[in-house]
Design a protein around this motif. Structure first.
Motif, PDB file in Angstrom:
ATOM      1  N   PHE A 138       0.831  -1.198   0.000  1.00 13.64           N
ATOM      2  CA  PHE A 138       0.000   0.000   0.000  1.00 13.64           C
ATOM      3  C   PHE A 138       0.871   1.255   0.000  1.00 13.64           C
ATOM      4  N   PHE A 139       1.857   1.301   0.879  1.00 15.00           N
ATOM      5  CA  PHE A 139       2.717   2.481   0.949  1.00 15.00           C
ATOM      6  C   PHE A 139       3.551   2.627  -0.321  1.00 15.00           C
ATOM      7  N   ASP A 140       3.977   1.510  -0.879  1.00 24.54           N
ATOM      8  CA  ASP A 140       4.716   1.565  -2.138  1.00 24.54           C
ATOM      9  C   ASP A 140       3.856   2.172  -3.248  1.00 24.54           C
ATOM     10  N   ALA A 141       2.576   1.845  -3.227  1.00 18.02           N
ATOM     11  CA  ALA A 141       1.668   2.369  -4.246  1.00 18.02           C
ATOM     12  C   ALA A 141       1.525   3.884  -4.129  1.00 18.02           C
ATOM     13  N   LEU A 142       1.438   4.394  -2.912  1.00 16.61           N
ATOM     14  CA  LEU A 142       1.343   5.846  -2.729  1.00 16.61           C
ATOM     15  C   LEU A 142       2.633   6.530  -3.169  1.00 16.61           C
ATOM     16  N   ARG A 143       3.769   5.919  -2.830  1.00 18.20           N
ATOM     17  CA  ARG A 143       5.049   6.526  -3.212  1.00 18.20           C
ATOM     18  C   ARG A 143       5.220   6.584  -4.725  1.00 18.20           C
ATOM     19  N   ALA A 144       4.658   5.615  -5.403  1.00 17.75           N
ATOM     20  CA  ALA A 144       4.809   5.549  -6.855  1.00 17.75           C
ATOM     21  C   ALA A 144       3.849   6.475  -7.586  1.00 17.75           C
ATOM     22  N   ARG A 145       2.864   7.014  -6.876  1.00 16.04           N
ATOM     23  CA  ARG A 145       1.841   7.840  -7.507  1.00 16.04           C
ATOM     24  C   ARG A 145       2.255   9.306  -7.473  1.00 16.04           C
ATOM     25  N   SER A 175       2.210  10.665  -2.068  1.00 14.68           N
ATOM     26  CA  SER A 175       3.193  10.179  -1.089  1.00 14.68           C
ATOM     27  C   SER A 175       3.263  11.075   0.138  1.00 14.68           C
ATOM     28  N   GLY A 176       2.775  12.306   0.012  1.00 12.12           N
ATOM     29  CA  GLY A 176       2.775  13.216   1.148  1.00 12.12           C
ATOM     30  C   GLY A 176       1.843  12.798   2.267  1.00 12.12           C
ATOM     31  N   LEU A 177       0.967  11.820   2.006  1.00  7.90           N
ATOM     32  CA  LEU A 177       0.057  11.324   3.049  1.00  7.90           C
ATOM     33  C   LEU A 177       0.784  10.451   4.073  1.00  7.90           C
ATOM     34  N   HIS A 220      -6.876   7.807  -5.149  1.00 14.16           N
ATOM     35  CA  HIS A 220      -5.858   6.763  -5.262  1.00 14.16           C
ATOM     36  C   HIS A 220      -5.567   6.094  -3.914  1.00 14.16           C
ATOM     37  N   TYR A 221      -5.843   6.775  -2.837  1.00  9.14           N
ATOM     38  CA  TYR A 221      -5.724   6.173  -1.503  1.00  9.14           C
ATOM     39  C   TYR A 221      -6.729   5.025  -1.376  1.00  9.14           C
TER      40      TYR A 221
END
Length: 405
Positions: free
Chosen positions: A205-212, A217-219, A360-361
């Motif tokens: 999940f965190f990898d997905a946010l970082r890639a977006r 990724s600021g979340l 996207h979250y």
């Protein structure tokens, strides 16, 4: 000081329980069978908390909420005994220590939960800090950098236990953090569970946010030692500036353009397919009419905060017109189905989150749930995509702390 909004944070499960108790649940949710006339939900039921997290630090539990028989707010101890909060202050004063020792690694702790509408918090390594203001309990608000719980790894489940049974859910409405699953076993012996992640889902999940791109990724919030603690919901991301306030503008503008010349048909009640409302945009307003052509409610053009929070310009009162329409719109915006389907709600799931501009979250949460179910935004229950279990005659409830992998 950041203060939580009880209406926003607990309205999903509380509304579910209330609706079922008043026999209108079919209008909003698929409720399941009614409680048999001979069944009687006891004053308390056991909740088994199992620690499968693989973490070695102490676990602390809290059972906080509203006593349904009196309407008083407080906490329940391990035996299920209710304790009302004392008066608060301005500035807020420390709340009594309501913590319960949780299970060690691989162990299970059983507490009893009373007829409550509330939360079961759990934290790793440190006790949570709760305070009492003149208006009641101030719960953790980690979107505030100075919140004393900011560097603690914790999470919570929401539940309502009343005379109609138990509703208990996993939730990511406010944040995605320490993973867990919930379950309930009925008196007949059948057990239902929800909330488990797929293998590798937590880090994925965190990898997905970082890639977006676009600020998602600021979340993510981390501790000074590098521990990833959580990702804030996009609502809090927008409110704190971690996510651009314009993040949904392009999609909202396209929706507004489409329905200036096309009719949006909303059929909000699954058990009343004849009840339909028709939306058209005129200037800065989307007007909804009923079958007679009379305007029944209107919505101003929303912003990202209204979409992610299902509030403000998409407020959803507990009525039979505006609220059901609003919750349908909210689901359509978050899942980005309003442009692909002019008949809402779209409940299939196949076309959710496909637009480049979407929540996207919520997409990343649902993709990593073992059963696809989650409460990633306030009205994620539209179409029964929520991580909620219910039993009208509950024998035992379960909370399983899962690995952070």
């Amino acid at each position: 000081m950041f203060r939580r909004s009880p209406g926003r944070l607990r309205r999903r499960i509380a509304a579910t329980a209330t609706a079922l108790a008043t026999a209108v649940a079919g209008a909003l949710l698929a409720a399941g069978p009614a409680v048999p006339a001979e069944a009687a939900v006891p004053a308390t039921i056991p909740l088994q908390i199992t620690n499968n997290s693989g973490r070695s630090e102490p676990v602390y539990l809290y059972n906080l909420g509203t006593e349904l028989s009196s309407g008083r707010q407080g906490w329940a101890d391990a035996n299920g005994t209710f304790h009302a909060w004392p008066g608060g202050g301005s500035p807020p004063v420390p709340a009594p220590d309501a913590s319960i020792a949780g299970p060690g690694p691989g162990q299970t702790t059983t507490i009893r939960i009373p007829k409550f509408s509330g939360r079961v918090y759990f934290s790793y390594g440190q006790k949570l800090v709760f305070q009492l203001a003149t208006g009641g309990l101030v719960q953790p608000a980690v979107q505030n950098p100075s919140d004393p719980n900011r560097d603690i790894l914790f999470n919570w489940s929401e539940y309502t236990l009343n005379d109609s049974g138990l509703w208990i859910n996993s939730t990511q409405v406010d944040m995605f953090s320490a993973p867990y699953a919930v379950g309930v076993k009925g008196s007949g012996g059948a057990t239902t569970t929800t909330g488990h992640l797929k293998s590798g889902g937590y880090k994925g999940f965190f990898d997905a946010l970082r890639a977006r791109s676009g600020g998602w990724s600021g979340l993510i919030q981390t501790r000074a030692d590098g521990t990833v603690l959580r990702a804030l919901s996009p609502l809090y991301g927008v409110e704190t500036g971690a996510l651009p306030a314009s993040v949904m503008d392009d999609y909202i503008n396209r929706v507004w353009q489409k329905y200036a010349t096309t009719t949006l048909t909303v059929t909000p009640f699954t058990d009343r397919p004849d009840v339909k409302y028709y939306g058209r945009v005129s200037g800065n307003v989307m007007n909804f009419t009923d079958s007679s052509g009379a305007v029944v409610t209107s919505f101003q053009k929303p912003d990202a905060s209204s979409v992610f929070g299902c509030h403000r310009l998409l407020d959803a009162p507990n009525d039979q017109v505006r609220g059901p329409i609003s919750r349908t719109l909210c689901a359509g915006y978050n899942r980005s189905t309003l442009l692909t389907n002019a008949n809402q709600p779209d409940t299939s799931g196949a076309g959710f989150y496909q637009d480049a501009v979407t929540n996207h979250y919520a997409r990343a949460v649902h993709e990593r749930m073992a059963d696809g179910k989650a409460y990633a935004f306030a009205f994620d229950d539209v179409g029964n995509h929520e991580s909620l279990v219910h039993d009208g005659d509950p024998a035992t409830a379960y909370l399983t702390l899962d690995p952070l992998d």
